[in-house]
Write an enzyme that holds these catalytic residues in place. Structure first.
Site, PDB file in Angstrom:
ATOM      1  N   HIS A 138       0.880  -1.186   0.000  1.00 54.65           N
ATOM      2  CA  HIS A 138       0.000   0.000   0.000  1.00 54.65           C
ATOM      3  C   HIS A 138       0.912   1.230   0.000  1.00 54.65           C
ATOM      4  O   HIS A 138       1.767   1.360  -0.858  1.00 54.65           O
ATOM      5  CB  HIS A 138      -0.922  -0.102   1.220  1.00 54.65           C
ATOM      6  CG  HIS A 138      -2.061   0.861   1.262  1.00 54.65           C
ATOM      7  ND1 HIS A 138      -2.455   1.621   0.198  1.00 54.65           N
ATOM      8  CD2 HIS A 138      -2.922   1.188   2.281  1.00 54.65           C
ATOM      9  CE1 HIS A 138      -3.495   2.363   0.540  1.00 54.65           C
ATOM     10  NE2 HIS A 138      -3.800   2.124   1.803  1.00 54.65           N
ATOM     11  N   HIS A 174      -1.543  -2.127  -9.814  1.00 55.37           N
ATOM     12  CA  HIS A 174      -2.599  -1.588  -8.953  1.00 55.37           C
ATOM     13  C   HIS A 174      -3.772  -2.540  -8.939  1.00 55.37           C
ATOM     14  O   HIS A 174      -4.072  -3.172  -9.951  1.00 55.37           O
ATOM     15  CB  HIS A 174      -3.058  -0.214  -9.467  1.00 55.37           C
ATOM     16  CG  HIS A 174      -3.774   0.583  -8.445  1.00 55.37           C
ATOM     17  ND1 HIS A 174      -5.128   0.455  -8.221  1.00 55.37           N
ATOM     18  CD2 HIS A 174      -3.320   1.489  -7.552  1.00 55.37           C
ATOM     19  CE1 HIS A 174      -5.467   1.276  -7.248  1.00 55.37           C
ATOM     20  NE2 HIS A 174      -4.394   1.909  -6.817  1.00 55.37           N
ATOM     21  N   ASP A 181       2.928   6.039  -6.402  1.00 52.88           N
ATOM     22  CA  ASP A 181       4.109   5.967  -5.540  1.00 52.88           C
ATOM     23  C   ASP A 181       5.418   5.993  -6.332  1.00 52.88           C
ATOM     24  O   ASP A 181       6.469   6.299  -5.772  1.00 52.88           O
ATOM     25  CB  ASP A 181       4.065   4.690  -4.678  1.00 52.88           C
ATOM     26  CG  ASP A 181       2.933   4.746  -3.671  1.00 52.88           C
ATOM     27  OD1 ASP A 181       2.742   5.816  -3.083  1.00 52.88           O
ATOM     28  OD2 ASP A 181       2.236   3.740  -3.497  1.00 52.88           O
TER      29      ASP A 181
HETATM   30  N1  COA Z   1       5.890  -6.167 -10.248  1.00 52.28           N
HETATM   31  C1  COA Z   1       5.952  -7.333 -10.890  1.00 52.28           C
HETATM   32  N2  COA Z   1       4.859  -8.071 -11.219  1.00 52.28           N
HETATM   33  C2  COA Z   1       3.671  -7.539 -10.872  1.00 52.28           C
HETATM   34  C3  COA Z   1       3.542  -6.315 -10.205  1.00 52.28           C
HETATM   35  C4  COA Z   1       4.709  -5.623  -9.891  1.00 52.28           C
HETATM   36  N3  COA Z   1       4.663  -4.479  -9.239  1.00 52.28           N
HETATM   37  N4  COA Z   1       2.230  -6.044  -9.998  1.00 52.28           N
HETATM   38  C5  COA Z   1       1.551  -7.080 -10.525  1.00 52.28           C
HETATM   39  N5  COA Z   1       2.416  -7.985 -11.033  1.00 52.28           N
HETATM   40  C6  COA Z   1       2.079  -9.249 -11.667  1.00 52.28           C
HETATM   41  C7  COA Z   1       1.499 -10.189 -10.628  1.00 52.28           C
HETATM   42  O1  COA Z   1       2.508 -10.902  -9.962  1.00 52.28           O
HETATM   43  C8  COA Z   1       0.639 -11.063 -11.498  1.00 52.28           C
HETATM   44  O2  COA Z   1       1.469 -12.015 -12.126  1.00 52.28           O
HETATM   45  P1  COA Z   1       0.958 -13.526 -12.379  1.00 52.28           P
HETATM   46  O3  COA Z   1      -0.266 -13.383 -13.220  1.00 52.28           O
HETATM   47  O4  COA Z   1       2.112 -14.158 -13.058  1.00 52.28           O
HETATM   48  O5  COA Z   1       0.671 -14.064 -11.013  1.00 52.28           O
HETATM   49  C9  COA Z   1       0.137 -10.103 -12.563  1.00 52.28           C
HETATM   50  O6  COA Z   1       1.079  -9.035 -12.604  1.00 52.28           O
HETATM   51  C10 COA Z   1      -1.235  -9.542 -12.294  1.00 52.28           C
HETATM   52  O7  COA Z   1      -1.247  -8.988 -10.992  1.00 52.28           O
HETATM   53  P2  COA Z   1      -2.580  -8.351 -10.426  1.00 52.28           P
HETATM   54  O8  COA Z   1      -3.554  -9.434 -10.137  1.00 52.28           O
HETATM   55  O9  COA Z   1      -3.000  -7.302 -11.388  1.00 52.28           O
HETATM   56  O10 COA Z   1      -2.100  -7.673  -9.067  1.00 52.28           O
HETATM   57  P3  COA Z   1      -2.954  -7.476  -7.723  1.00 52.28           P
HETATM   58  O11 COA Z   1      -4.197  -6.734  -8.022  1.00 52.28           O
HETATM   59  O12 COA Z   1      -3.102  -8.725  -6.981  1.00 52.28           O
HETATM   60  O13 COA Z   1      -1.919  -6.592  -6.905  1.00 52.28           O
HETATM   61  C11 COA Z   1      -0.616  -4.826  -6.161  1.00 52.28           C
HETATM   62  C12 COA Z   1      -1.869  -5.232  -6.951  1.00 52.28           C
HETATM   63  C13 COA Z   1      -0.616  -3.306  -5.983  1.00 52.28           C
HETATM   64  C14 COA Z   1      -0.623  -5.491  -4.792  1.00 52.28           C
HETATM   65  C15 COA Z   1       0.623  -5.281  -6.960  1.00 52.28           C
HETATM   66  O14 COA Z   1       0.583  -4.707  -8.238  1.00 52.28           O
HETATM   67  C16 COA Z   1       1.918  -4.951  -6.243  1.00 52.28           C
HETATM   68  O15 COA Z   1       2.349  -5.692  -5.377  1.00 52.28           O
HETATM   69  N6  COA Z   1       2.577  -3.806  -6.633  1.00 52.28           N
HETATM   70  C17 COA Z   1       3.775  -3.381  -5.977  1.00 52.28           C
HETATM   71  C18 COA Z   1       3.467  -2.622  -4.696  1.00 52.28           C
HETATM   72  C19 COA Z   1       2.956  -1.227  -4.943  1.00 52.28           C
HETATM   73  O16 COA Z   1       3.489  -0.478  -5.742  1.00 52.28           O
HETATM   74  N7  COA Z   1       1.894  -0.889  -4.210  1.00 52.28           N
HETATM   75  C20 COA Z   1       1.286   0.425  -4.280  1.00 52.28           C
HETATM   76  C21 COA Z   1      -0.092   0.320  -4.841  1.00 52.28           C
HETATM   77  S1  COA Z   1      -0.793   1.940  -5.078  1.00 52.28           S
END
Ligand code: COA
Length: 374
Positions: free
Chosen positions: A221, A260, A311
């Protein structure tokens, strides 16, 4: 009743809100109906804070009153200031601000009053005092004298003044204001939902904001803006960036500041923040972070179609402004207090205890047997 599990409440609509609307399909975010990009270009942060808390943009008189009120509530008691000075220097500032808000509850004469009037008063108090608490820790952990708030300065100017002893240029203040506007509110994200869940038991605003801060701290987050900076520092120079990010993706690492839960085609806040990051980079004559920023972003989009979230640009922007990396998420707190407070008041106004169900997957029903009889 379906017992299908929706992990992470994915796709579940749990309540209504009038505070903000996230529209991923058209890449748009509005606060009380106003596009956030518009608010960034036309308003100061205090006007947006008023809008989020009250539902309408203020007229001149209302803004003057709100600003006067915010400035008059900035001081912290001697007790809280000395508590902050005694906190371990190595403590994370998110833990410090979480504790400081909790301490504020002990002193606030309205803590137990959950009426709309008392909640608005408490929201403004927490909002006004949070920067004072954070800047006190910013300085005291470096062994520097705490600087008291100054009433003639705006919210952002005053925060810089209390941290660094001086107010930077108008352009830097505008970029900081923009970052606060973009961080102020984002519908039912995890920290806001935490605040609403706490409120739903009819607990108080200090408790709800304390819980929300704990939730925001997590790297999935708000904590991501700090992680972005750690990543950029690890990359060290633009020449390393392409290789570094490709290696990280090959190792299936999560790249902070990207992706996201709601936006899948890009975060509506990024273009505005990126514009102000680039302005700050120019003012600070930065040639390093701006290049690393573009290289990592391009690889993430080309190779994975994963776009940056807000971020990603705020991390290096706060770094170039001179803030310690572990203060990035606390800065997010200073702004998000407005959004959390609006949601807390909305929850109180139409409350229903939040209590989801779970599917039991533990041991079968069994009899208690004393250990020495087994
Ligand atoms: N880096 C690498 N891979 C990523 C990623 C990232 N930042 N964000 C998503 N992915 C990948 C996931 O691992 C997933 O891969 P898979 O299909 O092989 O398992 C795919 O992209 C789809 O992910 P998704 O389902 O769209 O993500 P989510 O909705 O579960 O998670 C977050 C969203 C924000 C938790 C995730 O994108 C994340 O951990 N981002 C980094 C942390 C961050 O910047 N947080 C601030 C949010 S405002």
């Amino acid at each position: 009743m379906s017992d299908e599990i929706k992990k992470g409440l994915l796709g579940i609509v749990v309540d209504e809100t009038t505070v903000s609307q996230v529209m991923p399909d058209i890449n748009s975010l509005t606060y009380r109906g106003y596009a956030v990009q518009d608010l960034c270009e036309k308003c100061i942060f205090e006007e947006v804070a008023y809008l989020i808390l009250n539902g309408e943009l203020p007229n001149k008189k209302q803004l003057k009153k709100f600003i006067k009120n915010e400035r008059s509530e900035r001081s912290l008691s001697k007790n809280i200031l000395s508590d902050i000075q005694r906190m371990p220097k190595k403590a994370h500032p998110m833990d410090v601000i979480r504790t400081a808000v909790s301490l504020m509850a002990l002193e606030d004469k309205d803590t137990r009053d959950n009426s709309p009037k008392a909640n608005m008063k408490k929201a403004i108090r927490i909002f006004s005092k949070a920067p004072t608490a954070l800047s006190a820790f910013f300085r005291s952990r470096k062994g520097k004298k705490i600087i008291k708030p100054k009433k003639k300065l705006t919210f952002s100017e005053n925060f810089f003044y209390m941290c660094f002893g001086k107010v930077p240029s108008k352009e830097i203040i505008k970029a900081f204001d923009v970052s606060l506007i973009l961080y102020a509110e984002h519908s039912f994200n995890v920290s806001t939902f935490t605040a609403r869940t706490i409120t739903s038991s009819l607990s108080d605003i200090h408790g709800a904001i304390t819980g929300a801060i704990a939730s925001l701290k997590g790297p999935l987050h708000g904590g991501a803006n700090e992680e972005v900076m750690h990543m950029m520092k690890k990359i060290k120079k633009p020449e390393n960036a392409f290789k570094w990010i490709n290696k990280a993706l090959d190792k299936k690492e999560v790249v902070m500041g990207f992706g996201h839960r709601v936006y899948k085609k890009g975060d509506s806040r990024v273009p505005t923040m990126e514009k102000y990051f680039k302005k700050v980079a120019k003012i600070k004559a930065d040639k390093k972070f701006i290049k690393i920023y573009d290289i990592v972003k391009n690889v993430m989009i080309d190779k994975k179609s994963i776009h940056p979230n807000v971020d990603y640009p705020t991390g290096p922007t706060y770094h170039l402004m001179g803030f310690d990396t572990d203060f990035f998420t606390p800065i997010f707190v200073m702004s998000r207090i407005t959004g959390w407070s609006a949601h807390i008041m909305e929850q109180h106004a139409a409350n229903k205890l939040i209590r989801p169900l779970s599917k039991y997957s533990g041991a079968d029903h069994r009899k208690v047997m004393l250990l020495n009889q087994r």
